[in-house]
Design a protein around this motif. Structure first.
Motif, PDB file in Angstrom:
ATOM      1  N   ASP A 199      99.454 187.909  -7.841  1.00 42.50           N
ATOM      2  CA  ASP A 199      99.372 186.748  -6.952  1.00 42.50           C
ATOM      3  C   ASP A 199      99.437 185.459  -7.752  1.00 42.50           C
ATOM      4  O   ASP A 199     100.104 184.497  -7.349  1.00 42.50           O
ATOM      5  CB  ASP A 199      98.075 186.785  -6.141  1.00 42.50           C
ATOM      6  CG  ASP A 199      98.001 187.965  -5.186  1.00 42.50           C
ATOM      7  OD1 ASP A 199      98.914 188.809  -5.199  1.00 42.50           O
ATOM      8  OD2 ASP A 199      97.016 188.036  -4.427  1.00 42.50           O
ATOM      9  N   ARG A 200      98.735 185.403  -8.874  1.00 46.52           N
ATOM     10  CA  ARG A 200      98.711 184.186  -9.693  1.00 46.52           C
ATOM     11  C   ARG A 200     100.095 183.847 -10.237  1.00 46.52           C
ATOM     12  O   ARG A 200     100.493 182.682 -10.255  1.00 46.52           O
ATOM     13  CB  ARG A 200      97.714 184.364 -10.838  1.00 46.52           C
ATOM     14  CG  ARG A 200      97.693 183.187 -11.829  1.00 46.52           C
ATOM     15  CD  ARG A 200      97.430 181.840 -11.151  1.00 46.52           C
ATOM     16  NE  ARG A 200      96.152 181.802 -10.509  1.00 46.52           N
ATOM     17  CZ  ARG A 200      95.023 181.451 -11.124  1.00 46.52           C
ATOM     18  NH1 ARG A 200      95.042 181.129 -12.399  1.00 46.52           N
ATOM     19  NH2 ARG A 200      93.903 181.403 -10.439  1.00 46.52           N
ATOM     20  N   THR A 201     100.862 184.865 -10.661  1.00 46.05           N
ATOM     21  CA  THR A 201     102.206 184.605 -11.180  1.00 46.05           C
ATOM     22  C   THR A 201     103.092 184.005 -10.097  1.00 46.05           C
ATOM     23  O   THR A 201     103.859 183.064 -10.349  1.00 46.05           O
ATOM     24  CB  THR A 201     102.829 185.905 -11.718  1.00 46.05           C
ATOM     25  OG1 THR A 201     102.033 186.398 -12.800  1.00 46.05           O
ATOM     26  CG2 THR A 201     104.249 185.667 -12.228  1.00 46.05           C
ATOM     27  N   SER A 227     104.535 176.599  -8.042  1.00 47.62           N
ATOM     28  CA  SER A 227     104.101 175.281  -8.528  1.00 47.62           C
ATOM     29  C   SER A 227     104.950 174.755  -9.672  1.00 47.62           C
ATOM     30  O   SER A 227     104.727 173.644 -10.149  1.00 47.62           O
ATOM     31  CB  SER A 227     102.629 175.338  -8.951  1.00 47.62           C
ATOM     32  OG  SER A 227     102.457 176.225 -10.039  1.00 47.62           O
ATOM     33  N   LYS A 254     105.454 176.248 -12.747  1.00 50.10           N
ATOM     34  CA  LYS A 254     105.095 176.687 -14.094  1.00 50.10           C
ATOM     35  C   LYS A 254     106.084 177.737 -14.589  1.00 50.10           C
ATOM     36  O   LYS A 254     106.749 178.413 -13.797  1.00 50.10           O
ATOM     37  CB  LYS A 254     103.675 177.249 -14.099  1.00 50.10           C
ATOM     38  CG  LYS A 254     102.612 176.219 -13.750  1.00 50.10           C
ATOM     39  CD  LYS A 254     101.224 176.824 -13.772  1.00 50.10           C
ATOM     40  CE  LYS A 254     100.168 175.788 -13.396  1.00 50.10           C
ATOM     41  NZ  LYS A 254      98.795 176.378 -13.370  1.00 50.10           N
ATOM     42  N   THR A 255     106.185 177.881 -15.886  1.00 49.81           N
ATOM     43  CA  THR A 255     107.117 178.830 -16.476  1.00 49.81           C
ATOM     44  C   THR A 255     106.586 180.255 -16.325  1.00 49.81           C
ATOM     45  O   THR A 255     105.455 180.549 -16.721  1.00 49.81           O
ATOM     46  CB  THR A 255     107.343 178.530 -17.964  1.00 49.81           C
ATOM     47  OG1 THR A 255     107.875 177.200 -18.098  1.00 49.81           O
ATOM     48  CG2 THR A 255     108.327 179.516 -18.578  1.00 49.81           C
ATOM     49  N   VAL A 256     107.398 181.122 -15.728  1.00 55.81           N
ATOM     50  CA  VAL A 256     107.059 182.543 -15.588  1.00 55.81           C
ATOM     51  C   VAL A 256     108.287 183.351 -15.996  1.00 55.81           C
ATOM     52  O   VAL A 256     109.408 182.835 -16.001  1.00 55.81           O
ATOM     53  CB  VAL A 256     106.648 182.888 -14.132  1.00 55.81           C
ATOM     54  CG1 VAL A 256     105.450 182.061 -13.696  1.00 55.81           C
ATOM     55  CG2 VAL A 256     107.815 182.690 -13.176  1.00 55.81           C
ATOM     56  N   GLY A 296     103.418 179.958  -2.159  1.00 51.49           N
ATOM     57  CA  GLY A 296     102.255 180.408  -2.902  1.00 51.49           C
ATOM     58  C   GLY A 296     101.141 181.015  -2.081  1.00 51.49           C
ATOM     59  O   GLY A 296     100.184 181.552  -2.639  1.00 51.49           O
ATOM     60  N   GLN A 342     102.092 182.303  -7.475  1.00 53.74           N
ATOM     61  CA  GLN A 342     101.605 180.950  -7.223  1.00 53.74           C
ATOM     62  C   GLN A 342     102.059 179.990  -8.319  1.00 53.74           C
ATOM     63  O   GLN A 342     102.436 178.844  -8.037  1.00 53.74           O
ATOM     64  CB  GLN A 342     100.082 180.976  -7.107  1.00 53.74           C
ATOM     65  CG  GLN A 342      99.595 181.677  -5.842  1.00 53.74           C
ATOM     66  CD  GLN A 342      98.157 182.131  -5.926  1.00 53.74           C
ATOM     67  OE1 GLN A 342      97.484 181.938  -6.939  1.00 53.74           O
ATOM     68  NE2 GLN A 342      97.670 182.741  -4.848  1.00 53.74           N
ATOM     69  N   ASP A 343     102.053 180.469  -9.574  1.00 52.46           N
ATOM     70  CA  ASP A 343     102.537 179.636 -10.678  1.00 52.46           C
ATOM     71  C   ASP A 343     104.022 179.346 -10.525  1.00 52.46           C
ATOM     72  O   ASP A 343     104.493 178.228 -10.809  1.00 52.46           O
ATOM     73  CB  ASP A 343     102.290 180.336 -12.017  1.00 52.46           C
ATOM     74  CG  ASP A 343     100.825 180.314 -12.435  1.00 52.46           C
ATOM     75  OD1 ASP A 343     100.040 179.554 -11.824  1.00 52.46           O
ATOM     76  OD2 ASP A 343     100.472 181.060 -13.362  1.00 52.46           O
ATOM     77  N   MET A 344     104.786 180.341 -10.088  1.00 52.15           N
ATOM     78  CA  MET A 344     106.220 180.150  -9.870  1.00 52.15           C
ATOM     79  C   MET A 344     106.466 179.060  -8.838  1.00 52.15           C
ATOM     80  O   MET A 344     107.320 178.189  -9.031  1.00 52.15           O
ATOM     81  CB  MET A 344     106.828 181.472  -9.407  1.00 52.15           C
ATOM     82  CG  MET A 344     108.341 181.551  -9.450  1.00 52.15           C
ATOM     83  SD  MET A 344     108.959 183.088  -8.677  1.00 52.15           S
ATOM     84  CE  MET A 344     107.796 184.306  -9.290  1.00 52.15           C
TER      85      MET A 344
END
Length: 209
Positions: free
Chosen positions: A169-171, A177, A179-181, A127, A173-175
């Protein structure tokens, strides 16, 4: 170069309260065992995001191929660990280098992004984003080649996804962590066809979340 000796590729697919884990095991050192990933669309790319989960126990001065896409003419898109420990990727020519923390035996979430219009290239590790470099502005990754994984001993790669755009960048980072992307629209590890060559064992298991 010998192909993969022992490697595990892991895919997490969520179904209700259970997770399906797809594992590829290379049980012995051989020059003929590898896996070809079949893309969902041609790799005619003017931008991309490539993400994977990697780990290795290889140390010292040795090159490691993380991802290899080759046509008859060029190595169109290769991701490497260089002899000096830097990470790099190649687009049909000289590479762009990044000096980042060395990948070891603990799993690392690695992403590479590139955009042809600006030449902007960057790496993400767990991330965290590297500095941005300008590389191969105006280039196009050509279709018609093959993606090969599994070329180094004690090297672990899993959950490979490839998009034909630069994710935010946020997507990314979510991946990392969990989170569903949206999954990759060029390679989606959950559904991408894998052609197995040589002595490779495919193990599918399901475990509760």
């Amino acid at each position: 170069m010998y192909l993969l000796c022992i490697a595990v590729f892991v895919c997490l697919v969520y179904f209700s309260s259970r997770v399906s884990i797809k594992t590829l095991v290379f049980p012995s050192e051989t020059s003929t065992s590898y896996v070809e990933m079949v893309p969902q669309k041609p790799l005619n790319l003017r931008a991309f995001t490539l993400c994977m989960r990697v780990a290795t126990e290889l140390t010292g001065k040795r090159e490691i191929i993380r991802f290899a896409y080759r046509t008859q003419s060029y190595d169109e898109l290769n991701v490497w660990r260089e002899l000096d420990g830097r990470l790099s990727f190649y687009l049909a020519g000289e590479p762009v280098f990044f000096r980042v923390p060395e990948i070891g035996a603990l799993q690392t979430h690695l992403c590479v992004t590139w955009d042809s219009s600006s030449g902007a290239a960057a790496l993400f590790m767990d991330g965290r984003k590297s500095l941005t470099k300008i590389y191969n502005k105006g280039h196009t990754v050509q279709p018609g080649g093959k993606v090969i994984i599994g070329q180094d001993p004690d090297n672990y790669i899993g959950d490979i996804n490839l998009w034909d755009s630069v994710l935010s960048d946020r997507t990314i980072q979510d991946m990392f962590s969990g989170k569903t992307v949206p999954t990759g629209n060029v390679f989606d590890w959950e559904t991408t066809k894998l052609n197995i060559n040589g002595e490779v064992v495919v193990v599918n298991t399901q475990q509760p979340l």
